[in-house]
Design a protein around this motif. Structure first.
Motif, mmCIF file in Angstrom:
data_model
loop_
_atom_site.group_PDB
_atom_site.id
_atom_site.type_symbol
_atom_site.label_atom_id
_atom_site.label_comp_id
_atom_site.label_asym_id
_atom_site.label_seq_id
_atom_site.Cartn_x
_atom_site.Cartn_y
_atom_site.Cartn_z
ATOM 1 N N LEU A 6 0.842 -1.193 0.000
ATOM 2 C CA LEU A 6 0.000 0.000 0.000
ATOM 3 C C LEU A 6 0.876 1.241 0.000
ATOM 4 O O LEU A 6 1.642 1.469 0.934
ATOM 5 C CB LEU A 6 -0.906 0.016 1.235
ATOM 6 C CG LEU A 6 -1.725 1.306 1.445
ATOM 7 C CD1 LEU A 6 -2.698 1.526 0.292
ATOM 8 C CD2 LEU A 6 -2.460 1.271 2.787
ATOM 9 N N LEU A 7 0.765 2.032 -1.072
ATOM 10 C CA LEU A 7 1.383 3.353 -1.069
ATOM 11 C C LEU A 7 0.437 4.288 -0.331
ATOM 12 O O LEU A 7 -0.737 4.417 -0.694
ATOM 13 C CB LEU A 7 1.596 3.866 -2.491
ATOM 14 C CG LEU A 7 2.457 3.044 -3.453
ATOM 15 C CD1 LEU A 7 2.740 3.853 -4.714
ATOM 16 C CD2 LEU A 7 3.747 2.589 -2.816
ATOM 17 N N LEU A 8 0.939 4.940 0.701
ATOM 18 C CA LEU A 8 0.101 5.816 1.514
ATOM 19 C C LEU A 8 0.848 7.117 1.781
ATOM 20 O O LEU A 8 1.944 7.106 2.338
ATOM 21 C CB LEU A 8 -0.253 5.139 2.836
ATOM 22 C CG LEU A 8 -1.206 5.891 3.764
ATOM 23 C CD1 LEU A 8 -2.589 6.024 3.135
ATOM 24 C CD2 LEU A 8 -1.306 5.196 5.122
ATOM 25 N N ASN A 9 0.255 8.218 1.397
ATOM 26 C CA ASN A 9 0.888 9.513 1.645
ATOM 27 C C ASN A 9 0.960 9.824 3.134
ATOM 28 O O ASN A 9 0.075 9.444 3.905
ATOM 29 C CB ASN A 9 0.103 10.631 0.954
ATOM 30 C CG ASN A 9 0.676 10.986 -0.405
ATOM 31 O OD1 ASN A 9 1.307 10.148 -1.057
ATOM 32 N ND2 ASN A 9 0.436 12.205 -0.850
ATOM 33 N N SER A 10 1.972 10.566 3.509
ATOM 34 C CA SER A 10 2.132 10.949 4.902
ATOM 35 C C SER A 10 1.085 11.962 5.347
ATOM 36 O O SER A 10 0.832 12.106 6.545
ATOM 37 C CB SER A 10 3.533 11.541 5.129
ATOM 38 O OG SER A 10 3.695 12.741 4.376
ATOM 39 N N ASP A 11 0.456 12.654 4.395
ATOM 40 C CA ASP A 11 -0.544 13.668 4.738
ATOM 41 C C ASP A 11 -1.971 13.135 4.587
ATOM 42 O O ASP A 11 -2.869 13.833 4.128
ATOM 43 C CB ASP A 11 -0.359 14.929 3.889
ATOM 44 C CG ASP A 11 -0.425 14.649 2.392
ATOM 45 O OD1 ASP A 11 -0.458 13.465 2.000
ATOM 46 O OD2 ASP A 11 -0.448 15.620 1.600
ATOM 47 N N THR A 12 -2.158 11.881 4.967
ATOM 48 C CA THR A 12 -3.483 11.268 4.887
ATOM 49 C C THR A 12 -3.894 10.692 6.240
ATOM 50 O O THR A 12 -3.049 10.411 7.094
ATOM 51 C CB THR A 12 -3.529 10.134 3.847
ATOM 52 O OG1 THR A 12 -2.607 9.097 4.230
ATOM 53 C CG2 THR A 12 -3.177 10.640 2.465
ATOM 54 N N ILE A 13 -5.200 10.507 6.390
ATOM 55 C CA ILE A 13 -5.770 9.843 7.554
ATOM 56 C C ILE A 13 -6.655 8.715 7.049
ATOM 57 O O ILE A 13 -7.616 8.965 6.312
ATOM 58 C CB ILE A 13 -6.611 10.815 8.421
ATOM 59 C CG1 ILE A 13 -5.739 11.939 8.983
ATOM 60 C CG2 ILE A 13 -7.323 10.064 9.544
ATOM 61 C CD1 ILE A 13 -4.691 11.492 9.977
ATOM 62 N N VAL A 14 -6.329 7.487 7.404
ATOM 63 C CA VAL A 14 -7.169 6.363 7.006
ATOM 64 C C VAL A 14 -8.255 6.153 8.050
ATOM 65 O O VAL A 14 -8.105 6.523 9.219
ATOM 66 C CB VAL A 14 -6.347 5.068 6.830
ATOM 67 C CG1 VAL A 14 -5.238 5.258 5.810
ATOM 68 C CG2 VAL A 14 -5.759 4.604 8.157
ATOM 69 N N GLN A 15 -9.356 5.563 7.635
ATOM 70 C CA GLN A 15 -10.450 5.258 8.551
ATOM 71 C C GLN A 15 -10.220 3.890 9.187
ATOM 72 O O GLN A 15 -9.459 3.057 8.657
ATOM 73 C CB GLN A 15 -11.778 5.289 7.806
ATOM 74 C CG GLN A 15 -12.060 6.619 7.129
ATOM 75 C CD GLN A 15 -11.958 7.790 8.084
ATOM 76 O OE1 GLN A 15 -12.696 7.889 9.054
ATOM 77 N NE2 GLN A 15 -11.025 8.702 7.819
ATOM 78 N N PRO A 16 -10.842 3.602 10.317
ATOM 79 C CA PRO A 16 -10.625 2.313 10.981
ATOM 80 C C PRO A 16 -10.929 1.110 10.098
ATOM 81 O O PRO A 16 -10.331 0.037 10.269
ATOM 82 C CB PRO A 16 -11.575 2.379 12.184
ATOM 83 C CG PRO A 16 -11.682 3.842 12.491
ATOM 84 C CD PRO A 16 -11.662 4.516 11.155
ATOM 85 N N ASP A 17 -11.850 1.262 9.128
ATOM 86 C CA ASP A 17 -12.232 0.128 8.293
ATOM 87 C C ASP A 17 -11.498 0.091 6.952
ATOM 88 O O ASP A 17 -11.731 -0.813 6.144
ATOM 89 C CB ASP A 17 -13.738 0.161 8.028
ATOM 90 C CG ASP A 17 -14.141 1.294 7.079
ATOM 91 O OD1 ASP A 17 -13.433 2.323 7.041
ATOM 92 O OD2 ASP A 17 -15.153 1.133 6.374
ATOM 93 N N THR A 18 -10.623 1.046 6.689
ATOM 94 C CA THR A 18 -10.045 1.169 5.354
ATOM 95 C C THR A 18 -9.244 -0.064 4.946
ATOM 96 O O THR A 18 -9.443 -0.617 3.856
ATOM 97 C CB THR A 18 -9.154 2.422 5.270
ATOM 98 O OG1 THR A 18 -9.945 3.583 5.537
ATOM 99 C CG2 THR A 18 -8.538 2.553 3.890
ATOM 100 N N LEU A 19 -8.327 -0.514 5.789
ATOM 101 C CA LEU A 19 -7.511 -1.671 5.437
ATOM 102 C C LEU A 19 -8.368 -2.920 5.253
ATOM 103 O O LEU A 19 -8.196 -3.672 4.285
ATOM 104 C CB LEU A 19 -6.446 -1.920 6.510
ATOM 105 C CG LEU A 19 -5.354 -0.853 6.653
ATOM 106 C CD1 LEU A 19 -4.378 -1.255 7.756
ATOM 107 C CD2 LEU A 19 -4.610 -0.656 5.344
ATOM 108 N N GLN A 20 -9.282 -3.159 6.186
ATOM 109 C CA GLN A 20 -10.139 -4.334 6.117
ATOM 110 C C GLN A 20 -10.964 -4.329 4.829
ATOM 111 O O GLN A 20 -11.051 -5.347 4.128
ATOM 112 C CB GLN A 20 -11.076 -4.377 7.331
ATOM 113 C CG GLN A 20 -11.987 -5.591 7.397
ATOM 114 C CD GLN A 20 -11.255 -6.877 7.746
ATOM 115 O OE1 GLN A 20 -10.186 -6.841 8.352
ATOM 116 N NE2 GLN A 20 -11.815 -8.002 7.351
#
Length: 307
Positions: free
Chosen positions: A84-98
């Motif tokens: 997973l490429l993920l920018n440092s200026d992001t916020i993922v939600q608790p369910d995003t990975l799942q």
């Protein structure tokens, strides 16, 4: 390991810490590792990450090697079934990975996927679902036809504004702020092209993935928040330069042989003109400022209805 999460940090200590907080707040049955590659930050990022998140695999660079090369360094030590490429200026939600890993497991023909990406004001980050920047798509986008005719597919080949952002469908390319890619895909098409320093590498990767026969999907069943730098404020020269250089590199790599010399000349001339105008416009803007997530904001925000 199910997912290797790669985050590139360059003097974004607070944003990166917030991003890591949101990742470790994930509610998922899948296993994941977090790899942070630091491009020679001078804001104390590495020390802060080591102290607060000792489980993070941290790769400190002595120089700013760029976004593509830094992510490739992370891929060299990644062990997940997915990257997973993920920018440092992001916020993922608790369910995003799942949500996203489950989607990929259920669709083995999908080589890469991306969720909905929203901006702090709740609007859609239109880069999260795009068509390829062909000469015609770039022309209609650059000269405002896509805004004049937002529901016309011909004039919205690039940002796909005629498609409902709340529905799932295959697209040409995603955004490097959030891109989930199968390990088999990386083994087949290779890592990011390091010719691109900090722009265009995501589009190039998606192009190669599709050329290899894999599908790319936009799946808005979950979302992340993208705290982009303020576009209304002055940018460093290198950012403007690399943004426009990426356009020329991508065209030269993938489209130059497909089009006539006249079309190619028009493309390069257009890029040069846009670069010049961007420099002039940038001089009139206020000085840049740091962008951080408000301390009292929450990770699990109400899902926006983007229209």
């Amino acid at each position: 390991m199910d997912v290797s999460i790669l985050i590139v940090n360059y003097n974004t200590r607070e944003l990166t810490m917030n991003c890591l907080d949101s990742v470790y707040a994930s509610k998922t049955d899948y296993t994941y590792e977090v790899i942070v590659v630091d491009n020679a930050s001078t804001d104390g990022s590495t020390a802060a990450i080591e102290e607060r998140f000792p489980e993070v695999k941290l790769i400190p660079n002595n120089d700013n090697v760029g976004f593509a090369k830094a992510n490739n360094q992370g891929m060299d030590i990644a062990s997940g079934r997915y990257t997973l490429l993920l920018n440092s200026d992001t916020i993922v939600q608790p369910d995003t990975l799942q949500t996203m890993v489950s989607f990929m497991d259920e669709h083995p023909g999908v080589g890469a996927s991306g969720c909905k990406v929203i901006l702090p004001d709740g609007s859609l980050d239109k880069a999260c679902k795009r068509g390829f920047p062909t000469p015609s798509a770039s022309f209609y986008y650059a000269f405002g036809f896509s805004k004049l005719f937002p529901h016309n597919p011909r004039f919205n080949q690039y940002q796909l504004g005629y498609l409902d952002p709340n529905e799932a469908y295959p697209v040409d390319c995603l955004v490097g702020a959030f891109m989930l890619v199968r390990q088999e895909v990386i083994q087949q098409v290779g890592k990011l092209d390091e010719t691109f320093f900090m722009y265009g590498e995501d589009i190039d990767w998606c192009y190669r993935i599709k050329q290899a026969g894999w599908e790319i999907h936009y799946y808005p069943a979950t979302y992340i928040v993208h705290y982009k730098g303020a576009s209304s404020r002055r940018k460093p020269y290198k950012i403007i330069y690399e943004f426009h250089r990426a356009m020329a590199v991508f065209h030269r790599k993938h489209y130059r042989q497909q089009y006539s010399w006249l079309t190619n000349t028009a493309v390069y001339t257009g890029i040069a003109l846009k670069f010049t105008l961007s420099l002039l416009k940038n001089k009139l803007l206020p000085s840049p400022r740091a962008i951080t997530r408000p301390a009292n904001s929450t990770y699990n925000q109400a899902k926006p209805e983007v229209k």
